[in-house]
Structure formats: structure tokens, C-alpha cells
Write a protein that holds these residues in place. Structure first.
Motif, mmCIF file in Angstrom:
data_model
loop_
_atom_site.group_PDB
_atom_site.id
_atom_site.type_symbol
_atom_site.label_atom_id
_atom_site.label_comp_id
_atom_site.label_asym_id
_atom_site.label_seq_id
_atom_site.Cartn_x
_atom_site.Cartn_y
_atom_site.Cartn_z
ATOM 1 N N VAL A 113 -40.144 -15.763 1.960
ATOM 2 C CA VAL A 113 -39.173 -16.540 2.745
ATOM 3 C C VAL A 113 -39.915 -17.408 3.757
ATOM 4 N N THR B 192 -37.266 -18.948 -6.684
ATOM 5 C CA THR B 192 -38.044 -17.949 -5.965
ATOM 6 C C THR B 192 -38.698 -16.990 -6.949
ATOM 7 N N ALA C 180 -31.902 -18.608 -2.492
ATOM 8 C CA ALA C 180 -32.119 -19.642 -1.475
ATOM 9 C C ALA C 180 -31.702 -21.012 -1.980
ATOM 10 N N CYS D 214 -30.969 -18.708 3.104
ATOM 11 C CA CYS D 214 -31.709 -17.659 2.383
ATOM 12 C C CYS D 214 -30.937 -16.360 2.493
ATOM 13 N N ILE E 121 -34.275 -12.613 -3.360
ATOM 14 C CA ILE E 121 -34.021 -13.805 -2.551
ATOM 15 C C ILE E 121 -33.164 -14.793 -3.333
ATOM 16 N N LEU F 214 -30.921 -12.473 1.482
ATOM 17 C CA LEU F 214 -31.901 -11.463 1.081
ATOM 18 C C LEU F 214 -31.238 -10.129 0.802
ATOM 19 N N VAL G 60 -31.044 -17.186 7.669
ATOM 20 C CA VAL G 60 -31.509 -16.077 6.839
ATOM 21 C C VAL G 60 -30.563 -14.922 7.104
ATOM 22 N N ILE H 61 -41.124 -20.419 1.972
ATOM 23 C CA ILE H 61 -40.019 -21.338 1.691
ATOM 24 C C ILE H 61 -39.702 -22.167 2.936
#
Length: 184
Positions: A113, A68, A75, A89, A73, A91, A128, A116
Motif C-alpha cells: 500500500v 495489486t 485499490a 485502498c 488489497i 484492505l 485507506v 501504491i
């Protein structure tokens, strides 16, 4: 990690090379993560930021780390033995504000995001989570509308709105009785 299979961690304050320290005493745990700090720049003040995903090795997941742009982030794509694929993900978003550069960074992070998610359309589930640093009850926050739009665009629901959620807040000021979905 004794009572969960996956954990999203934010504000670990570690440099990238030191992330394995987070699970050094846990033999059945793998970790992926990112530092909030640029290791090429001299650190001034205390460490800050960072996010990581810890998961049990016994899950036997194949894990593909997603690179990323943002240090906010962490992920990955996890594929379980049955072939089910999940995009995770984690955050650590900028603090909830009424205006300024934090609002711009907030929007660019959730936009990344979204990109992604769009790039990985073959995923069965998207999760997420993390520290969104947003209380949906704060009407003056410039973060609420973009985050709601993000959730709607990707057909996502807030866990706190799920019937299984036991409380509608995570922080309560004992002096004022004010409740919030933020930790501050």
C-alpha cells in the motif's frame, strides 16, 4: 448502500468472476474487488477472504483500477467531475498475532500500500480502510508498531480517533465488559 456513497467490504467469500453478484440488486452501484482465493487451485474447505469497493454510479466518477500483488488489497483511483482525485485502498489484513507468517504477510501488505501511495503522488486524498485486524491497545501484537509507522509515514489518522467518532470500540464482550476495536 442507501445511506452511503462508497462502501468498503471485506470477507465477501466470492470468486473473482462472481463479484458482480454483490451488487446485482442495486441498479445505481458499481463494484471493483478481488477474491481472496486463487481460482486456478481447487478450493478445499469453505470460501474465504476477498475485499471490494462499491460506489454509486450517480457520483459520475472515472475509476481506474490499480492492479495489486496481494489478494488482501483492493485499490483504485477515483476522479470526480471537478477533477479531484482520490486513492481508495480497501484492505483485509491477516489476523492480529504475536508472531509468525501472518505478521510477515501483514507487513508486506502494508508495504505494498505504501508503494501504491508513492506511485500516485498526484492524488488529492488517500483513504485507506477495511478490516485492519489490529487492536492498537494490544501491546504484544506485532501488527501495532508497523501499522502506526505506516500511518505516521503517510500523515494518516485513524477514524476512530476523529472527534466525530461516536464510540471508541466496535466490539464489546457482554460477559467480561472488554471492549475492542476488533470484531473478535
Amino acid at each position: 448502500m442507501q445511506q452511503c456513497h462508497v462502501m468498503f467490504l471485506q470477507e465477501h467469500w466470492y470468486m473473482q468472476k462472481d463479484l458482480p453478484q454483490l451488487c446485482k440488486n442495486m441498479s445505481d452501484v458499481n463494484i471493483i474487488g478481488c477474491s481472496g482465493m486463487d481460482e486456478t487451485v481447487l478450493l478445499m474447505g469453505r470460501p474465504y477472504g476477498g475485499c471490494a469497493i462499491l460506489f454509486r454510479k450517480s457520483l459520475n466518477w472515472y475509476v481506474e483500477i490499480i492492479d495489486t500483488e496481494s489478494r488482501r488489497i483492493c485499490a483504485c483511483i477515483c476522479k470526480d467531475p471537478s477533477g479531484m482525485k482520490m486513492l481508495l485502498c480497501n484492505l483485509y489484513l491477516p489476523c492480529d498475532v504475536s508472531s509468525g507468517t501472518a505478521a510477515s504477510e501483514f507487513c508486506s501488505t502494508i508495504d505494498e500500500v505504501s508503494s501504491i501511495i508513492a506511485e500516485h503522488s498526484d492524488i488529492d486524498f488517500v483513504i485507506v480502510g477495511g478490516d485492519l485486524n489490529t487492536d492498537f491497545n494490544r501491546v504484544r501484537s506485532v501488527h501495532v508498531a508497523p501499522l502506526r509507522e505506516f500511518g505516521n509515514r503517510h500523515s494518516m489518522r485513524l477514524c476512530i480517533d476523529h472527534p466525530a467518532a461516536k464510540v471508541a470500540f466496535i466490539n464489546m464482550n457482554e460477559c467480561t465488559g472488554i471492549k475492542s476495536t476488533l470484531d473478535h
